[in-house]
Design an enzyme around this catalytic site. Structure first.
Site, mmCIF file in Angstrom:
data_model
loop_
_atom_site.group_PDB
_atom_site.id
_atom_site.type_symbol
_atom_site.label_atom_id
_atom_site.label_comp_id
_atom_site.label_asym_id
_atom_site.label_seq_id
_atom_site.Cartn_x
_atom_site.Cartn_y
_atom_site.Cartn_z
ATOM 1 N N CYS A 80 85.628 98.018 6.108
ATOM 2 C CA CYS A 80 86.191 97.011 7.003
ATOM 3 C C CYS A 80 85.359 95.748 7.150
ATOM 4 C CB CYS A 80 86.487 97.640 8.361
ATOM 5 S SG CYS A 80 87.670 96.676 9.338
ATOM 6 N N GLU A 111 89.391 103.736 7.519
ATOM 7 C CA GLU A 111 88.138 103.944 8.238
ATOM 8 C C GLU A 111 88.350 104.927 9.401
ATOM 9 O OE1 GLU A 111 84.998 100.863 10.449
ATOM 10 O OE2 GLU A 111 87.078 100.257 10.026
ATOM 11 N N LYS A 158 78.812 102.350 6.701
ATOM 12 C CA LYS A 158 79.179 100.965 6.975
ATOM 13 C C LYS A 158 77.919 100.164 7.277
ATOM 14 C CE LYS A 158 82.554 98.392 9.797
ATOM 15 N NZ LYS A 158 83.647 98.571 10.775
#
Length: 636
Positions: free
Chosen positions: A171, A46, A115
């Site tokens: 994540c 990320e 995300k």
């Protein structure tokens, strides 16, 4: 990529915070190295183009432009690399900043995946800089003029290998109650990638590992997790570069923490899709995703992942002992219920071999669970033409040690009378000679069971049933078959576990000698007092057959793929021609002997592979093996 295998890489570069040019050069080097090693799916962490720990520098136009320029450099350089790449960076879309995964291949950006869940608790402050991409669904014009989708619900599908369908999350997405990977999988994604920057805390690695493993298991998918490591700011946090590649709950590869580098393994997409076909509760129903095609060259994938030669047996001793105790309990509990329901006693034929030994041990445990005297177990030895002193003595010692009632019935006279009745020459040691003994023993057991108000406990194991290595209506038949789903390789470990833990020296010594005795039906006369008929000389090594059985029934693999894996698993043990010979035997016998499995007695299922006609293997007795044998005949 043939036979469903595709090599993946989870990469952690040692970046410099906010130095996008340096990071791009480093990432490019690792892209080239990954593809040199044959990786086709390459996942970076990320925000790796800038560093995850830039904090308020994410608000600087210069950093954002630097990240965009660095991305376009990587995209251009990827034109000559045969892989699909996933790289994290901050990206401005419609006046807002998103934490995205840029997906590109062969010089073209395929899409930007934002995300969805931004942690803003404890040490995390992502909402200070970024907005959630959960509802983002738009297109972005890149500096090269190309227009690409920016959307969470993108699936990247390989044209040459349509089963390779990749979904992306970042994540924290995985750590939430409803990860995007769920909808990706329901939309058909067989591989999930996670670009992460997960800082290290005491004990967090175990939870992270369980998350990745568990998600891959419940979604019947592969999961590639690439996390930030060395190079990130340590102002308040430490990032360990904990990378994981998992497949259907199994950790294929895991990096050491507190470092950087490339983690490789091969994903079996074909296996995952086969499992989904089998799992009727896995329903692909999500129709909101956009599919984006990419291309890869179809090449042979060199396998480095572990191919366990004993797939039924845990390699770790602690896990193996736990598994053995659990299986013994499942077997015993199954028999306990049947004994309680019928109010019956038990009759077991004891040969001094592995299978009958295990059946007696299970029966004893079942009686203990019922609180019943072992004298309710009638253990019958039936010496015949092939019985040796060694197996006979072990049978007697075993029965005595366990406190069962001992009965001996010599079958030789009865079988000779039978030979006379049917006109069989006793000097002709053919299948009639052998099977007459097996059926005589079964008749004796059944009749003693009538006298004793007892159930005949079956001794045959899963491997024998798969091969049809049982006499029809002989040892093939019983009133409850406790070993019917236990493969031969595991039978050995169950007996050894009992020997190691029973705390009875005489019993242990006997069990160890049983373990050391060649597997044999003992239906042919001994030579110089020793066993002359060794099963594995006739049908092949059971460790090979159990390997074939696992991959054919549990995974649904083709003969060619099983052969390929077997050559790797047994390298240095068996030659390729030897493996192929017995694989042909396995396939031929497996199809030809189904009629024996179609009428099996009841017995408890203990593992993921079984052949009960009532639940696990619904197969016609007259199915043809032609397709399987044709493929085998093309191999060498």
């Amino acid at each position: 990529m043939r036979q469903g295998f595709v090599k993946a890489a989870a990469v952690t570069p040692k970046i410099k915070v906010a130095d996008t040019k340096y990071n791009a050069e480093l990432i490019l080097d690792m892209m080239k190295e990954s593809t040199r090693q044959g990786a086709k799916i390459v996942v970076f962490p990320e925000l790796c183009l800038t560093g995850y720990t830039c904090q308020d520098l994410f608000l600087q136009e210069r950093l954002l432009q630097g990240a965009k320029d660095a991305l376009m450099k990587l995209v251009k350089e990827s034109a000559s690399l045969d892989a699909i790449f996933f790289v994290g960076l901050p990206f401005e879309i419609l006046g807002k900043l998103y934490n995205v995964a840029a997906v590109f291949s062969h010089g073209e950006v395929l899409g930007l995946v934002p995300k969805s869940y931004l942690p803003n608790y404890n040490e995390f402050y992502e909402a200070r800089h970024f907005v959630s991409g959960a509802e983002l669904a738009t297109e972005v014009v890149l500096p090269d003029g190309s227009c690409v989708p920016a959307d969470r619900d993108l699936l990247f599908v390989c044209e040459q290998m349509p089963k390779l369908r990749i979904g992306v999350e970042l994540c924290e997405d995985l750590w939430t109650p409803n990860p995007p990977s769920i909808s990706h999988a329901l939309a058909g994604a067989s591989v999930l990638v996670n670009l992460s920057a997960s800082n290290e805390l005491t004990g967090k690695d175990s939870y992270r590992r369980e998350l990745v493993s568990g998600q891959s298991a419940r979604l019947l998918a592969a999961y590639i997790y690439a996390s930030a490591g060395e190079g990130e700011s340590t102002q308040d946090l430490v990032f360990s570069g904990h990378n994981i590649i998992a497949e259907n709950g199994q950790i294929l590869a895991e990096s050491k923490r507190f470092g950087h580098g490339i983690l490789y393994s091969e994903i079996d997409v074909e296996r995952l899709c086969a499992q989904r076909r089998r799992m009727t509760t896995f329903v692909t129903e999500d129709q909101t995703h956009t599919e984006i095609l990419f291309s890869l060259k179809i090449e042979e994938t060199k396998l480095t992942r572990l191919i366990d030669p004993a797939p039924f047996v845990p390699t770790d001793r602690q896990n193996r002992e736990k598994r053995c105790d659990e299986i013994l309990m499942i077997q015993a509990m199954g028999l306990k219920k049947r004994l309680e329901h019928t109010g019956a006693n038990a009759v077991v034929g004891i040969s001094g071999g592995l299978d009958s030994t295990l059946a007696l041990l299970v029966t004893v445990r079942a009686f203990d669970l019922c609180g019943r005297d072992h004298k309710g177990i009638t253990a019958v030895t039936m010496p015949g033409f092939g019985t040796t002193d060694r197996t006979y003595d072990n049978a007697v010692k075993l029965i005595q040690s366990l406190g069962a009632e001992f009965v001996e019935v010599d079958i030789c006279q009865a079988v000779n009378v039978h030979f006379s009745d049917i006109g069989q020459d006793p000097s002709v040691h053919d299948v009639t000679y052998e099977n007459s003994q097996a059926r005589e023993r079964t008749q004796i057991l059944m009749d003693i069971a009538n006298k004793k108000n007892a159930l005949v406990i079956g001794t045959g194991d899963l491997s024998e049933l798969a091969l049809g290595w049982a006499t029809y209506n002989g040892d093939h038949m019983s009133m409850y078959a406790v070993n019917a789903s236990v493969p031969k390789t595991l039978v050995r470990h169950l007996v050894r576990y009992y020997a190691d833990t029973c705390e009875d020296k005489q019993l242990s010594d006997t069990l160890y000698d049983v373990l050391d005795t060649p597997v044999s039906p003992e239906l042919l006369p001994p030579e110089d007092g020793k066993i002359s008929q060794k099963t594995e000389d006739l049908v092949g090594p059971y460790e090979l057959h159990d390997f074939f059985l696992y991959y054919m029934l549990r995974q649904g693999f083709s003969p060619a793929k099983i052969y390929r894996l077997a050559k790797i698993a047994f390298a240095g043990t068996y030659e390729a021609a030897f493996i192929l010979k017995w694989l042909k035997t396995f396939c031929r016998r497996f199809f030809a002997q189904q009629f024996k499995r179609s009428c099996l007695p009841d017995g408890p299922k203990v593992g993921s592979v079984a052949v009960s006609p009532r639940g696990d293997l619904r197969m016609p007795s007259d199915a043809c093996a032609t397709l399987w044998m044709e493929e085998l005949n093309t191999l060498s």
